[in-house]
Motif scaffolding. Sequence first.
Motif, PDB file in Angstrom:
ATOM      1  N   GLN A  84       0.663  -1.105  -0.163  1.00 56.70           N
ATOM      2  CA  GLN A  84       0.068  -0.083   0.057  1.00 56.70           C
ATOM      3  C   GLN A  84       0.799   1.301  -0.021  1.00 56.70           C
ATOM      4  O   GLN A  84       0.618   2.555  -0.636  1.00 56.70           O
ATOM      5  N   PHE A  85       1.828   1.045   0.672  1.00 52.11           N
ATOM      6  CA  PHE A  85       2.662   2.356   0.952  1.00 52.11           C
ATOM      7  C   PHE A  85       3.313   2.641  -0.619  1.00 52.11           C
ATOM      8  O   PHE A  85       3.121   4.074  -0.900  1.00 52.11           O
ATOM      9  N   HIS A  86       3.646   1.778  -1.447  1.00 42.98           N
ATOM     10  CA  HIS A  86       4.208   2.105  -2.703  1.00 42.98           C
ATOM     11  C   HIS A  86       2.954   2.453  -3.918  1.00 42.98           C
ATOM     12  O   HIS A  86       3.098   3.271  -4.750  1.00 42.98           O
ATOM     13  N   GLU A  87       1.843   1.641  -3.545  1.00 43.58           N
ATOM     14  CA  GLU A  87       0.734   2.108  -4.539  1.00 43.58           C
ATOM     15  C   GLU A  87       0.118   3.521  -4.294  1.00 43.58           C
ATOM     16  O   GLU A  87      -0.045   4.171  -5.026  1.00 43.58           O
ATOM     17  N   ASP A  88       0.208   3.838  -2.860  1.00 38.66           N
ATOM     18  CA  ASP A  88      -0.410   5.177  -2.639  1.00 38.66           C
ATOM     19  C   ASP A  88       0.737   6.116  -3.252  1.00 38.66           C
ATOM     20  O   ASP A  88       0.374   7.305  -3.808  1.00 38.66           O
ATOM     21  N   ALA A  89       2.167   5.944  -3.110  1.00 42.74           N
ATOM     22  CA  ALA A  89       3.088   6.895  -3.512  1.00 42.74           C
ATOM     23  C   ALA A  89       2.803   6.936  -5.154  1.00 42.74           C
ATOM     24  O   ALA A  89       2.991   8.149  -5.570  1.00 42.74           O
ATOM     25  N   LEU A  90       2.643   6.082  -6.091  1.00 45.24           N
ATOM     26  CA  LEU A  90       2.153   6.324  -7.259  1.00 45.24           C
ATOM     27  C   LEU A  90       0.915   7.101  -7.446  1.00 45.24           C
ATOM     28  O   LEU A  90       0.951   8.077  -8.487  1.00 45.24           O
ATOM     29  N   VAL A  91      -0.048   7.286  -6.672  1.00 44.77           N
ATOM     30  CA  VAL A  91      -1.141   8.075  -6.862  1.00 44.77           C
ATOM     31  C   VAL A  91      -0.468   9.207  -6.292  1.00 44.77           C
ATOM     32  O   VAL A  91      -0.986  10.430  -7.135  1.00 44.77           O
ATOM     33  N   ILE A  92      -0.066   9.842  -5.302  1.00 45.60           N
ATOM     34  CA  ILE A  92       0.694  11.032  -5.003  1.00 45.60           C
ATOM     35  C   ILE A  92       1.476  11.462  -6.092  1.00 45.60           C
ATOM     36  O   ILE A  92       1.385  12.803  -6.344  1.00 45.60           O
ATOM     37  N   ILE A  93       2.458  10.754  -6.572  1.00 44.36           N
ATOM     38  CA  ILE A  93       3.517  11.071  -7.315  1.00 44.36           C
ATOM     39  C   ILE A  93       2.520  11.642  -9.091  1.00 44.36           C
ATOM     40  O   ILE A  93       3.073  12.724  -9.446  1.00 44.36           O
ATOM     41  N   ALA A  94       1.564  10.984  -9.141  1.00 47.97           N
ATOM     42  CA  ALA A  94       0.820  11.364 -10.306  1.00 47.97           C
ATOM     43  C   ALA A  94       0.286  12.529 -10.119  1.00 47.97           C
ATOM     44  O   ALA A  94       0.133  13.534 -10.888  1.00 47.97           O
ATOM     45  N   GLN A  95      -0.486  12.768  -8.953  1.00 48.23           N
ATOM     46  CA  GLN A  95      -1.247  14.076  -8.486  1.00 48.23           C
ATOM     47  C   GLN A  95      -0.346  15.409  -8.802  1.00 48.23           C
ATOM     48  O   GLN A  95      -0.757  16.320  -8.917  1.00 48.23           O
ATOM     49  N   GLU A  96       0.921  15.061  -8.281  1.00 43.62           N
ATOM     50  CA  GLU A  96       1.860  16.339  -8.244  1.00 43.62           C
ATOM     51  C   GLU A  96       2.678  16.320  -9.636  1.00 43.62           C
ATOM     52  O   GLU A  96       3.394  17.187  -9.799  1.00 43.62           O
ATOM     53  N   GLY A  97       2.328  15.395 -10.478  1.00 41.17           N
ATOM     54  CA  GLY A  97       2.893  15.403 -11.795  1.00 41.17           C
ATOM     55  C   GLY A  97       4.482  15.038 -11.965  1.00 41.17           C
ATOM     56  O   GLY A  97       5.290  15.796 -12.826  1.00 41.17           O
ATOM     57  N   MET A  98       4.795  14.258 -11.019  1.00 46.17           N
ATOM     58  CA  MET A  98       6.468  14.045 -10.868  1.00 46.17           C
ATOM     59  C   MET A  98       6.565  12.559 -11.286  1.00 46.17           C
ATOM     60  O   MET A  98       7.050  11.639 -10.445  1.00 46.17           O
ATOM     61  N   GLU A  99       5.843  12.361 -12.250  1.00 42.21           N
ATOM     62  CA  GLU A  99       6.050  10.594 -12.852  1.00 42.21           C
ATOM     63  C   GLU A  99       7.463  10.323 -13.091  1.00 42.21           C
ATOM     64  O   GLU A  99       7.757   8.883 -12.827  1.00 42.21           O
ATOM     65  N   PHE A 100       8.439  11.045 -13.201  1.00 45.90           N
ATOM     66  CA  PHE A 100       9.547  10.907 -13.546  1.00 45.90           C
ATOM     67  C   PHE A 100      10.271  10.197 -12.447  1.00 45.90           C
ATOM     68  O   PHE A 100      11.517   9.390 -12.445  1.00 45.90           O
ATOM     69  N   THR A 101       9.854  10.294 -11.157  1.00 43.09           N
ATOM     70  CA  THR A 101      10.247   9.636  -9.826  1.00 43.09           C
ATOM     71  C   THR A 101       9.774   8.112  -9.680  1.00 43.09           C
ATOM     72  O   THR A 101      10.104   7.651  -8.484  1.00 43.09           O
ATOM     73  N   ARG A 102       8.717   7.754 -10.198  1.00 40.86           N
ATOM     74  CA  ARG A 102       8.016   6.791  -9.939  1.00 40.86           C
ATOM     75  C   ARG A 102       8.585   5.485 -10.207  1.00 40.86           C
ATOM     76  O   ARG A 102       8.275   4.272  -9.430  1.00 40.86           O
ATOM     77  N   ILE A 103       9.593   5.294 -10.799  1.00 41.76           N
ATOM     78  CA  ILE A 103      10.264   3.880 -11.067  1.00 41.76           C
ATOM     79  C   ILE A 103      10.806   3.202  -9.839  1.00 41.76           C
ATOM     80  O   ILE A 103      10.775   1.920  -9.954  1.00 41.76           O
ATOM     81  N   HIS A 104      11.227   3.755  -8.943  1.00 40.87           N
ATOM     82  CA  HIS A 104      11.581   3.065  -7.785  1.00 40.87           C
ATOM     83  C   HIS A 104      10.557   2.381  -6.770  1.00 40.87           C
ATOM     84  O   HIS A 104      10.630   1.056  -6.511  1.00 40.87           O
ATOM     85  N   ASP A 105       9.257   2.974  -7.194  1.00 43.41           N
ATOM     86  CA  ASP A 105       7.906   2.420  -6.508  1.00 43.41           C
ATOM     87  C   ASP A 105       7.954   1.282  -7.217  1.00 43.41           C
ATOM     88  O   ASP A 105       7.214   0.273  -6.531  1.00 43.41           O
ATOM     89  N   ILE A 106       7.788   1.462  -8.497  1.00 44.82           N
ATOM     90  CA  ILE A 106       7.529   0.377  -9.282  1.00 44.82           C
ATOM     91  C   ILE A 106       8.346  -1.120  -9.195  1.00 44.82           C
ATOM     92  O   ILE A 106       7.965  -1.884  -9.051  1.00 44.82           O
ATOM     93  N   ALA A 107       9.689  -0.674  -8.997  1.00 47.02           N
ATOM     94  CA  ALA A 107      10.784  -1.809  -8.737  1.00 47.02           C
ATOM     95  C   ALA A 107      10.553  -2.468  -7.455  1.00 47.02           C
ATOM     96  O   ALA A 107      10.510  -3.635  -7.214  1.00 47.02           O
ATOM     97  N   TYR A 108      10.345  -1.544  -6.490  1.00 47.65           N
ATOM     98  CA  TYR A 108       9.892  -2.214  -5.073  1.00 47.65           C
ATOM     99  C   TYR A 108       8.378  -3.262  -4.953  1.00 47.65           C
ATOM    100  O   TYR A 108       8.580  -4.219  -4.504  1.00 47.65           O
ATOM    101  N   LEU A 109       7.658  -2.770  -5.846  1.00 51.23           N
ATOM    102  CA  LEU A 109       6.391  -3.345  -5.906  1.00 51.23           C
ATOM    103  C   LEU A 109       6.626  -4.826  -6.752  1.00 51.23           C
ATOM    104  O   LEU A 109       6.123  -5.840  -6.470  1.00 51.23           O
ATOM    105  N   ALA A 110       7.342  -4.704  -7.695  1.00 52.40           N
ATOM    106  CA  ALA A 110       7.776  -5.817  -8.456  1.00 52.40           C
ATOM    107  C   ALA A 110       8.730  -6.723  -7.491  1.00 52.40           C
ATOM    108  O   ALA A 110       8.308  -8.004  -7.386  1.00 52.40           O
ATOM    109  N   HIS A 111       9.606  -6.350  -6.751  1.00 48.67           N
ATOM    110  CA  HIS A 111      10.363  -7.240  -5.891  1.00 48.67           C
ATOM    111  C   HIS A 111       9.696  -7.885  -4.795  1.00 48.67           C
ATOM    112  O   HIS A 111       9.936  -8.775  -4.217  1.00 48.67           O
TER     113      HIS A 111
END
Length: 438
Positions: free
Chosen positions: A345-372
């Motif tokens: 949930q921490f990383h899924e919520d991070a993706l929501v907040i990142i999109a809300q702020e238009g900072m999608e270029f930072t999201r790859i770390h959260d996607i990697a954590y979710l994959a791992h």
Amino acid sequence: MPSSKTNRTELPRFGWPIQVKPEPCLPTTPEEAEAAFSANGDRSVAVRACRESFQSTSVFCLWIVYKDLLNEYAQQGWGPPPEFPTPPPFSIEPITGCGRGMVANRVIKTGETILVERPIVMHPAAVPLSPDHPRGMWGVVEDMYEVSFPHLGERERSLYMDLWNCKQLTGTLGNQLVGIARTNGLQSTFTRSKHLPHYGGVYPNISRCNHSCGPNATVKFDEEKMAMRLLANRTISAREQITISYTVLGDPCADRQDDLKTKYVFTCACKHCKPTKRSRPSRPLKHPYWNIPNQTTSDQVDVEAEIYVSDVRRDQISDRLSHAEELWEEWLSPLSKQSDRDLLQFHEDALVIIAQEGMEFTRIHDIAYLAHACAALEDEGGFRRWGNMLISLSGWSQGDEGGLQMKTWQDWVREPKTSPAWGLRVQTRGMAKGKGKA
């Protein structure tokens, strides 16, 4: 000595992106710049005419370079220009209040390469200033630009001189050339310089991109090919302006505005700085890390309140990776009482907040954590879902090292059980149960 099982949970084993690699910082004070110059040894700079090959007569870039890097790159030439989409998915058009900018002429998908191009000029971001020069602090650099500029082709000179200049003019060609470079230069890092790796490159089209504090595109420099890649952070609609960032997006709005005003003489009026409607997440947030105090619930727009909440969100985004590392280590501990849902949930919520702020270029770390995390839970479907999403955002896979990283992830997605994270959470649960029985 730590056990091999303990070592298996350490982040470096999982490969980037999941670790944040520290990057050298650009000197921000005269003292820091002086220390960097001293460490660099030879402060002298030279002009290198960059060509596709040593036999070529045409120059695509003038590189004002410290002598520590003069012979470090592409001595036989830089090779042919990198390929990019044809026809290009954009046009350069007048933008109300912003001069000219880049506009999408079709839908551009998330992660798509919009353009790859080489610079026209390149200069160090930090230079030893020359207060005794008759033309002032930038006089030496101005002289170098003025003498070398005629070596560029007519097309390159015309494109360069057509760019905006926000710096003070003294009437000389060298002053005008340096002003354009300082106005339009995009950070281009040469890692073989240990002390002064930061350069500013001026690009024919990418330097036309206007600023937003929630940019829909980002730039990645390839030092081995002397080329900048422009990538879509999210889906860009046809006729939408393509924007990048000129400042540190994690900083508060007031600091961003001060930086833009000082360096580029404009006030940002994007929706994150001048909100005209309430900014809401795309779905309710569940992890306590992302709770924001004093968030308004009224449908009326309170500009100050919206900016305050945006500043808090950006601060949370900037700090989240240290918290993510602590969550990961706790989650993989045999004594952990943390639920699987909490980490995800921490990383899924991070993706929501990142999109809300238009900072999608930072999201790859959260996607990697979710994959791992899915690999650690032996969830093949989840691992493939997040792994394929990461692979599709190919902007992180630059150069030879990036190509190897990309292949590694592709291999893991084909055979999830080869991931070094596979089964780690399942194993720690078994260890915890074993200890409970004992």
